[in-house]
Design a protein around this motif. Structure first.
Motif, PDB file in Angstrom:
ATOM      1  N   LYS A 161       0.972  -1.052   0.143  1.00  0.00           N
ATOM      2  CA  LYS A 161      -0.095  -0.092   0.080  1.00  0.00           C
ATOM      3  C   LYS A 161       0.817   1.367  -0.140  1.00  0.00           C
ATOM      4  O   LYS A 161       2.160   1.213  -0.040  1.00  0.00           O
ATOM      5  CB  LYS A 161      -0.924   0.000   1.098  1.00  0.00           C
ATOM      6  N   ASP A 162       0.067   2.367   0.113  1.00  0.00           N
ATOM      7  CA  ASP A 162       0.884   3.668  -0.100  1.00  0.00           C
ATOM      8  C   ASP A 162       1.874   3.779  -1.022  1.00  0.00           C
ATOM      9  O   ASP A 162       2.937   4.474  -0.845  1.00  0.00           O
ATOM     10  CB  ASP A 162       1.552   3.851   1.401  1.00  0.00           C
ATOM     11  N   LEU A 163       1.262   3.551  -2.396  1.00  0.00           N
ATOM     12  CA  LEU A 163       2.484   3.700  -3.552  1.00  0.00           C
ATOM     13  C   LEU A 163       2.325   5.032  -3.738  1.00  0.00           C
ATOM     14  O   LEU A 163       1.228   5.696  -3.949  1.00  0.00           O
ATOM     15  CB  LEU A 163       1.683   2.672  -4.555  1.00  0.00           C
ATOM     16  N   LYS A 164       3.529   5.730  -4.289  1.00  0.00           N
ATOM     17  CA  LYS A 164       3.728   6.725  -4.559  1.00  0.00           C
ATOM     18  C   LYS A 164       4.819   6.984  -5.653  1.00  0.00           C
ATOM     19  O   LYS A 164       5.936   6.726  -5.311  1.00  0.00           O
ATOM     20  CB  LYS A 164       3.830   7.883  -3.367  1.00  0.00           C
ATOM     21  N   TYR A 165       4.601   7.594  -6.872  1.00  0.00           N
ATOM     22  CA  TYR A 165       5.388   7.583  -7.953  1.00  0.00           C
ATOM     23  C   TYR A 165       6.163   8.889  -7.732  1.00  0.00           C
ATOM     24  O   TYR A 165       5.596   9.974  -7.442  1.00  0.00           O
ATOM     25  CB  TYR A 165       4.956   7.492  -9.167  1.00  0.00           C
ATOM     26  N   SER A 166       7.495   8.964  -7.999  1.00  0.00           N
ATOM     27  CA  SER A 166       8.239  10.278  -8.027  1.00  0.00           C
ATOM     28  C   SER A 166       9.612   9.950  -8.787  1.00  0.00           C
ATOM     29  O   SER A 166       9.952   9.088  -9.135  1.00  0.00           O
ATOM     30  CB  SER A 166       8.704  10.611  -6.266  1.00  0.00           C
ATOM     31  N   GLU A 167      10.137  11.042  -9.130  1.00  0.00           N
ATOM     32  CA  GLU A 167      11.242  11.176  -9.821  1.00  0.00           C
ATOM     33  C   GLU A 167      12.332  12.420  -9.665  1.00  0.00           C
ATOM     34  O   GLU A 167      11.803  13.367  -9.090  1.00  0.00           O
ATOM     35  CB  GLU A 167      10.846  11.083 -11.532  1.00  0.00           C
ATOM     36  N   ASP A 168      13.223  12.313 -10.061  1.00  0.00           N
ATOM     37  CA  ASP A 168      14.460  13.422  -9.851  1.00  0.00           C
ATOM     38  C   ASP A 168      15.438  13.147 -11.008  1.00  0.00           C
ATOM     39  O   ASP A 168      15.261  12.178 -11.894  1.00  0.00           O
ATOM     40  CB  ASP A 168      14.926  13.439  -8.585  1.00  0.00           C
ATOM     41  N   VAL A 169      16.602  13.742 -10.839  1.00  0.00           N
ATOM     42  CA  VAL A 169      17.444  13.773 -11.912  1.00  0.00           C
ATOM     43  C   VAL A 169      18.220  12.450 -12.040  1.00  0.00           C
ATOM     44  O   VAL A 169      18.928  11.850 -12.974  1.00  0.00           O
ATOM     45  CB  VAL A 169      18.442  15.101 -11.786  1.00  0.00           C
ATOM     46  N   MET A 174       9.261   4.278  -7.046  1.00  0.00           N
ATOM     47  CA  MET A 174       7.800   3.920  -6.573  1.00  0.00           C
ATOM     48  C   MET A 174       7.921   3.714  -4.979  1.00  0.00           C
ATOM     49  O   MET A 174       8.482   2.674  -4.640  1.00  0.00           O
ATOM     50  CB  MET A 174       7.251   2.804  -7.184  1.00  0.00           C
ATOM     51  N   SER A 175       7.643   4.295  -4.336  1.00  0.00           N
ATOM     52  CA  SER A 175       7.700   4.278  -2.866  1.00  0.00           C
ATOM     53  C   SER A 175       6.677   3.487  -2.358  1.00  0.00           C
ATOM     54  O   SER A 175       5.264   3.374  -2.983  1.00  0.00           O
ATOM     55  CB  SER A 175       7.536   5.684  -2.067  1.00  0.00           C
ATOM     56  N   TYR A 176       6.646   2.639  -1.195  1.00  0.00           N
ATOM     57  CA  TYR A 176       5.444   1.728  -0.810  1.00  0.00           C
ATOM     58  C   TYR A 176       5.661   1.472   0.645  1.00  0.00           C
ATOM     59  O   TYR A 176       6.621   1.811   1.440  1.00  0.00           O
ATOM     60  CB  TYR A 176       5.777   0.105  -1.640  1.00  0.00           C
ATOM     61  N   THR A 177       4.759   1.015   1.222  1.00  0.00           N
ATOM     62  CA  THR A 177       4.700   0.364   2.338  1.00  0.00           C
ATOM     63  C   THR A 177       4.214  -1.191   2.283  1.00  0.00           C
ATOM     64  O   THR A 177       3.241  -1.262   1.691  1.00  0.00           O
ATOM     65  CB  THR A 177       3.716   1.005   3.452  1.00  0.00           C
ATOM     66  N   GLY A 211       9.729   1.472   2.021  1.00  0.00           N
ATOM     67  CA  GLY A 211      10.938   1.739   1.240  1.00  0.00           C
ATOM     68  C   GLY A 211      10.756   2.273  -0.379  1.00  0.00           C
ATOM     69  O   GLY A 211       9.593   2.813  -0.417  1.00  0.00           O
ATOM     70  N   TRP A 212      11.552   1.961  -1.456  1.00  0.00           N
ATOM     71  CA  TRP A 212      11.145   2.330  -2.707  1.00  0.00           C
ATOM     72  C   TRP A 212      11.782   1.496  -3.653  1.00  0.00           C
ATOM     73  O   TRP A 212      12.787   0.908  -3.480  1.00  0.00           O
ATOM     74  CB  TRP A 212      11.670   3.787  -2.763  1.00  0.00           C
ATOM     75  N   PHE A 213      11.135   1.320  -4.821  1.00  0.00           N
ATOM     76  CA  PHE A 213      11.708   0.630  -5.892  1.00  0.00           C
ATOM     77  C   PHE A 213      12.364   1.600  -6.974  1.00  0.00           C
ATOM     78  O   PHE A 213      11.549   2.589  -7.150  1.00  0.00           O
ATOM     79  CB  PHE A 213      10.755  -0.288  -6.619  1.00  0.00           C
ATOM     80  N   ARG A 214      13.258   1.327  -7.405  1.00  0.00           N
ATOM     81  CA  ARG A 214      13.844   2.261  -8.557  1.00  0.00           C
ATOM     82  C   ARG A 214      13.693   1.560 -10.014  1.00  0.00           C
ATOM     83  O   ARG A 214      14.323   0.536 -10.181  1.00  0.00           O
ATOM     84  CB  ARG A 214      15.262   2.608  -8.236  1.00  0.00           C
TER      85      ARG A 214
END
Length: 216
Positions: A161-169, A174-177, A211-214
């Motif tokens: 749950k708590d999936l959140k997509y983000s990006e940077d340089v 994809m963040s998750y719990t 954590g997060w997947f890259r």
């Protein structure tokens, strides 16, 4: 003749106008807000790992398996926490999807998003599977450095749950719990009978992994 002083004064002023360029302010480097944390009970002992404490940090990897019979690549994502000073580690695996690394090194952003989101949807979330082959897997490494894995025959439970997509340089994330419970096994190969035998087991309860997947 009276025009010459005026022209000379104008020409003398032009270099100052040309050199008065606006200051270029560099664009600040954007950085995604990425956090990681683990807490859970393993064999009756509560364990908690926090980012940057005892060397612990997020662990994300994209791995693939090549079926030499069909020449098909099966990809899977692993995410968890590990330390550069402590052998203990926990991670979860999500697999699989088919891709060809000779065509594209990483999945598209949309493929990346939809694949991970499928694990958060009760209608599409797969069951526990060995080696995360079209399913979910939990891995744990103990203080001795032995690797434990969940087994299809002894399925646990999980909620993504708590999936959140983000990006940077530096990439796409994809963040998750992930809340889970599982019994994991360290196995050894019986070369005489050519089978894997259980050497040790660990029971993981009330685990919460953030954590997060890259997208590699």
């Amino acid at each position: 003749m009276k025009k010459l002083p005026i022209i000379a004064a104008t020409l003398a002023f032009l270099p100052f106008v040309a050199c008065n360029k606006p200051e270029v302010v560099p664009t600040p480097t954007e950085k995604a807000e990425l956090n990681t944390h683990f807490i859970g009970t393993i064999n009756g002992t509560q364990i908690e790992w926090t980012k940057n404490v005892s060397g612990y940090a997020n662990y994300s990897s994209l791995e693939y398996y090549l079926d030499t019979n069909t020449n098909v690549y099966y990809y899977k994502y692993y995410g968890g926490m590990k330390s550069d000073t402590d052998p203990k580690m926990v991670r979860v695996g999500l697999g699989s999807f088919i891709a060809d690394p000779t065509v594209q090194a990483a999945p598209s952003i949309e493929k990346f998003k939809s694949f991970i989101q499928s694990y958060a949807d009760p209608n599409t979330a797969p069951e526990f599977k060995n080696n995360a082959f079209f399913g979910f897997e939990v891995q744990y490494r103990d203080a001795a450095g032995d690797l434990f894995k969940s087994d299809t025959t002894v399925p646990g439970s999980y909620v993504m749950k708590d999936l959140k997509y983000s990006e940077d340089v530096n990439g796409d994330y994809m963040s998750y719990t992930c809340e889970f419970e599982a019994t994991v096994f360290h196995k050894r190969r019986d070369t005489v009978n050519n089978i894997d035998t259980i050497n040790k087991m660990a029971v993981i309860q009330n685990a919460v992994l953030k954590g997060w997947f890259r997208r590699e």
